[in-house]
Motif scaffolding. Structure first.
Motif, PDB file in Angstrom:
ATOM      1  N   VAL A   1     -21.034 -15.042  34.519  1.00 16.83           N
ATOM      2  CA  VAL A   1     -21.086 -14.423  33.203  1.00 16.83           C
ATOM      3  C   VAL A   1     -21.371 -15.496  32.149  1.00 16.83           C
ATOM      4  CG1 VAL A   1     -19.789 -13.116  31.482  1.00 16.83           C
ATOM      5  CG2 VAL A   1     -19.561 -12.541  33.881  1.00 16.83           C
ATOM      6  N   GLU A   2     -20.710 -16.652  32.304  1.00 14.80           N
ATOM      7  CA  GLU A   2     -20.948 -17.742  31.350  1.00 14.80           C
ATOM      8  C   GLU A   2     -22.416 -18.163  31.384  1.00 14.80           C
ATOM      9  OE1 GLU A   2     -18.945 -19.172  29.182  1.00 14.80           O
ATOM     10  OE2 GLU A   2     -16.921 -18.737  29.855  1.00 14.80           O
ATOM     11  N   LYS A   3     -22.991 -18.259  32.586  1.00 10.38           N
ATOM     12  CA  LYS A   3     -24.398 -18.657  32.707  1.00 10.38           C
ATOM     13  C   LYS A   3     -25.315 -17.636  32.059  1.00 10.38           C
ATOM     14  CE  LYS A   3     -23.910 -21.426  36.881  1.00 10.38           C
ATOM     15  NZ  LYS A   3     -24.242 -21.555  38.307  1.00 10.38           N
ATOM     16  N   GLN A   4     -25.007 -16.345  32.232  1.00 13.33           N
ATOM     17  CA  GLN A   4     -25.793 -15.292  31.593  1.00 13.33           C
ATOM     18  C   GLN A   4     -25.775 -15.447  30.079  1.00 13.33           C
ATOM     19  OE1 GLN A   4     -23.890 -11.723  33.028  1.00 13.33           O
ATOM     20  NE2 GLN A   4     -25.677 -11.161  34.252  1.00 13.33           N
ATOM     21  N   LEU A   5     -24.609 -15.702  29.529  1.00 15.02           N
ATOM     22  CA  LEU A   5     -24.477 -15.849  28.086  1.00 15.02           C
ATOM     23  C   LEU A   5     -25.277 -17.043  27.580  1.00 15.02           C
ATOM     24  CD1 LEU A   5     -20.680 -15.041  27.673  1.00 15.02           C
ATOM     25  CD2 LEU A   5     -22.612 -13.598  27.022  1.00 15.02           C
ATOM     26  N   ILE A   6     -25.219 -18.158  28.329  1.00 10.57           N
ATOM     27  CA  ILE A   6     -25.978 -19.351  27.940  1.00 10.57           C
ATOM     28  C   ILE A   6     -27.469 -19.035  27.944  1.00 10.57           C
ATOM     29  CG2 ILE A   6     -26.637 -21.677  28.682  1.00 10.57           C
ATOM     30  CD1 ILE A   6     -23.665 -21.966  29.647  1.00 10.57           C
ATOM     31  N   GLU A   7     -27.927 -18.323  28.986  1.00  4.94           N
ATOM     32  CA  GLU A   7     -29.339 -17.941  29.053  1.00  4.94           C
ATOM     33  C   GLU A   7     -29.742 -17.059  27.876  1.00  4.94           C
ATOM     34  OE1 GLU A   7     -29.897 -16.175  32.902  1.00  4.94           O
ATOM     35  OE2 GLU A   7     -29.622 -18.096  33.937  1.00  4.94           O
ATOM     36  N   GLU A   8     -28.797 -16.258  27.396  1.00  6.54           N
ATOM     37  CA  GLU A   8     -29.051 -15.385  26.243  1.00  6.54           C
ATOM     38  C   GLU A   8     -28.903 -16.122  24.916  1.00  6.54           C
ATOM     39  OE1 GLU A   8     -26.450 -12.033  26.554  1.00  6.54           O
ATOM     40  OE2 GLU A   8     -27.143 -11.542  28.580  1.00  6.54           O
ATOM     41  N   GLY A   9     -28.487 -17.387  24.992  1.00  2.00           N
ATOM     42  CA  GLY A   9     -28.327 -18.172  23.769  1.00  2.00           C
ATOM     43  C   GLY A   9     -27.065 -17.845  23.000  1.00  2.00           C
ATOM     44  N   THR A  10     -26.044 -17.378  23.699  1.00  2.00           N
ATOM     45  CA  THR A  10     -24.787 -17.037  23.034  1.00  2.00           C
ATOM     46  C   THR A  10     -23.609 -17.599  23.836  1.00  2.00           C
ATOM     47  OG1 THR A  10     -23.542 -15.232  22.001  1.00  2.00           O
ATOM     48  CG2 THR A  10     -24.530 -14.767  24.145  1.00  2.00           C
ATOM     49  N   THR A  11     -22.409 -17.357  23.367  1.00  2.00           N
ATOM     50  CA  THR A  11     -21.204 -17.861  24.029  1.00  2.00           C
ATOM     51  C   THR A  11     -20.179 -16.739  24.131  1.00  2.00           C
ATOM     52  OG1 THR A  11     -20.087 -18.494  21.983  1.00  2.00           O
ATOM     53  CG2 THR A  11     -21.542 -20.143  22.995  1.00  2.00           C
ATOM     54  N   ARG A  12     -19.134 -16.989  24.921  1.00  2.00           N
ATOM     55  CA  ARG A  12     -18.072 -15.980  25.034  1.00  2.00           C
ATOM     56  C   ARG A  12     -17.341 -15.813  23.715  1.00  2.00           C
ATOM     57  NH1 ARG A  12     -15.076 -19.863  28.884  1.00  2.00           N
ATOM     58  NH2 ARG A  12     -13.763 -21.020  27.449  1.00  2.00           N
ATOM     59  N   GLU A  13     -17.257 -16.892  22.934  1.00  2.00           N
ATOM     60  CA  GLU A  13     -16.615 -16.781  21.627  1.00  2.00           C
ATOM     61  C   GLU A  13     -17.431 -15.892  20.695  1.00  2.00           C
ATOM     62  OE1 GLU A  13     -15.234 -20.448  23.605  1.00  2.00           O
ATOM     63  OE2 GLU A  13     -17.237 -19.779  23.100  1.00  2.00           O
ATOM     64  N   GLU A  14     -18.756 -16.014  20.762  1.00  2.00           N
ATOM     65  CA  GLU A  14     -19.614 -15.220  19.883  1.00  2.00           C
ATOM     66  C   GLU A  14     -19.614 -13.736  20.253  1.00  2.00           C
ATOM     67  OE1 GLU A  14     -23.437 -17.131  20.019  1.00  2.00           O
ATOM     68  OE2 GLU A  14     -22.790 -18.773  18.737  1.00  2.00           O
ATOM     69  N   VAL A  15     -19.563 -13.420  21.554  1.00  2.00           N
ATOM     70  CA  VAL A  15     -19.566 -12.000  21.940  1.00  2.00           C
ATOM     71  C   VAL A  15     -18.192 -11.372  21.819  1.00  2.00           C
ATOM     72  CG1 VAL A  15     -21.560 -12.233  23.471  1.00  2.00           C
ATOM     73  CG2 VAL A  15     -19.260 -12.410  24.425  1.00  2.00           C
ATOM     74  N   GLY A  16     -17.144 -12.185  21.798  1.00  2.00           N
ATOM     75  CA  GLY A  16     -15.785 -11.670  21.648  1.00  2.00           C
ATOM     76  C   GLY A  16     -15.152 -11.325  22.981  1.00  2.00           C
ATOM     77  N   ARG A  17     -13.837 -11.234  22.951  1.00  2.00           N
ATOM     78  CA  ARG A  17     -13.055 -11.020  24.172  1.00  2.00           C
ATOM     79  C   ARG A  17     -13.412  -9.717  24.889  1.00  2.00           C
ATOM     80  NH1 ARG A  17      -8.556 -12.510  26.886  1.00  2.00           N
ATOM     81  NH2 ARG A  17      -7.238 -10.881  27.749  1.00  2.00           N
ATOM     82  N   GLU A  18     -13.467  -8.619  24.147  1.00  2.00           N
ATOM     83  CA  GLU A  18     -13.721  -7.312  24.774  1.00  2.00           C
ATOM     84  C   GLU A  18     -15.080  -7.273  25.462  1.00  2.00           C
ATOM     85  OE1 GLU A  18     -11.452  -4.987  25.285  1.00  2.00           O
ATOM     86  OE2 GLU A  18     -10.078  -6.383  24.302  1.00  2.00           O
ATOM     87  N   GLU A  19     -16.116  -7.781  24.787  1.00  2.00           N
ATOM     88  CA  GLU A  19     -17.459  -7.786  25.382  1.00  2.00           C
ATOM     89  C   GLU A  19     -17.507  -8.723  26.586  1.00  2.00           C
ATOM     90  OE1 GLU A  19     -21.550  -7.182  26.185  1.00  2.00           O
ATOM     91  OE2 GLU A  19     -19.968  -5.982  25.276  1.00  2.00           O
ATOM     92  N   PHE A  20     -16.844  -9.872  26.476  1.00  2.00           N
ATOM     93  CA  PHE A  20     -16.816 -10.805  27.600  1.00  2.00           C
ATOM     94  C   PHE A  20     -16.142 -10.156  28.808  1.00  2.00           C
ATOM     95  CE2 PHE A  20     -14.900 -14.112  30.211  1.00  2.00           C
ATOM     96  CZ  PHE A  20     -16.029 -14.878  30.508  1.00  2.00           C
ATOM     97  N   LEU A  21     -15.005  -9.495  28.596  1.00  2.61           N
ATOM     98  CA  LEU A  21     -14.312  -8.825  29.694  1.00  2.61           C
ATOM     99  C   LEU A  21     -15.152  -7.692  30.274  1.00  2.61           C
ATOM    100  CD1 LEU A  21     -10.639  -8.721  28.382  1.00  2.61           C
ATOM    101  CD2 LEU A  21     -11.577 -10.166  30.194  1.00  2.61           C
ATOM    102  N   ARG A  22     -15.845  -6.956  29.423  1.00  7.10           N
ATOM    103  CA  ARG A  22     -16.722  -5.882  29.905  1.00  7.10           C
ATOM    104  C   ARG A  22     -17.778  -6.469  30.835  1.00  7.10           C
ATOM    105  NH1 ARG A  22     -21.381  -3.993  29.695  1.00  7.10           N
ATOM    106  NH2 ARG A  22     -22.210  -5.431  28.147  1.00  7.10           N
ATOM    107  N   ARG A  23     -18.372  -7.588  30.429  1.00  6.94           N
ATOM    108  CA  ARG A  23     -19.392  -8.236  31.259  1.00  6.94           C
ATOM    109  C   ARG A  23     -18.806  -8.795  32.551  1.00  6.94           C
ATOM    110  NH1 ARG A  23     -24.119 -10.990  28.171  1.00  6.94           N
ATOM    111  NH2 ARG A  23     -24.325  -9.726  26.318  1.00  6.94           N
ATOM    112  N   ALA A  24     -17.604  -9.345  32.480  1.00  7.42           N
ATOM    113  CA  ALA A  24     -16.958  -9.890  33.676  1.00  7.42           C
ATOM    114  C   ALA A  24     -16.707  -8.773  34.692  1.00  7.42           C
ATOM    115  CB  ALA A  24     -15.656 -10.585  33.310  1.00  7.42           C
TER     116      ALA A  24
END
Length: 105
Positions: free
Chosen positions: A1-24
């Motif tokens: 999930v972290e790698k996906q976010l990096i590829e998208e040019g964002t971070t887990r902090e930027e997407v927020g906890r709920e969105e990060f958990l949804r993706r996980a």
């Protein structure tokens, strides 16, 4: 999930906890059985009906409880020691995931 976010040019902090958990959880649904399938094909014998995901609410509560008990017994503590820190991910990394290299300095 972290790698996906990096590829998208964002971070887990930027997407927020709920969105990060949804993706996980989505990643777990997509890839979760892969390791189990490999273990089964290698002939691993286990009670597969008891398989759990570490982010399951019951499992998370169990982990917290275990750490609290270990801390109360003085078996878990904060101190000065070497940790494999991933500055991009802002988290500790297992020794098994580290690629070592020697550098001057």
């Amino acid at each position: 999930v972290e790698k996906q976010l990096i590829e998208e040019g964002t971070t887990r902090e930027e997407v927020g906890r709920e969105e990060f958990l949804r993706r996980a959880w989505a990643y777990k649904e997509q890839q979760g059985g892969f390791i189990t399938t490999q273990l089964r094909s290698l002939g691993a014998s286990a009670d597969w009906s008891r398989e759990r995901f570490t982010m399951d609410p019951d499992m998370s509560a169990g982990v917290v409880e275990a750490f609290v008990r270990l801390h109360e017994k003085g078996l878990v503590y904060r101190g000065e020691y070497m940790v494999n820190w991933a500055p991009t991910l802002k988290t500790a990394v297992s020794d098994l995931e580290v690629e070592y290299s020697e550098e001057e300095g």
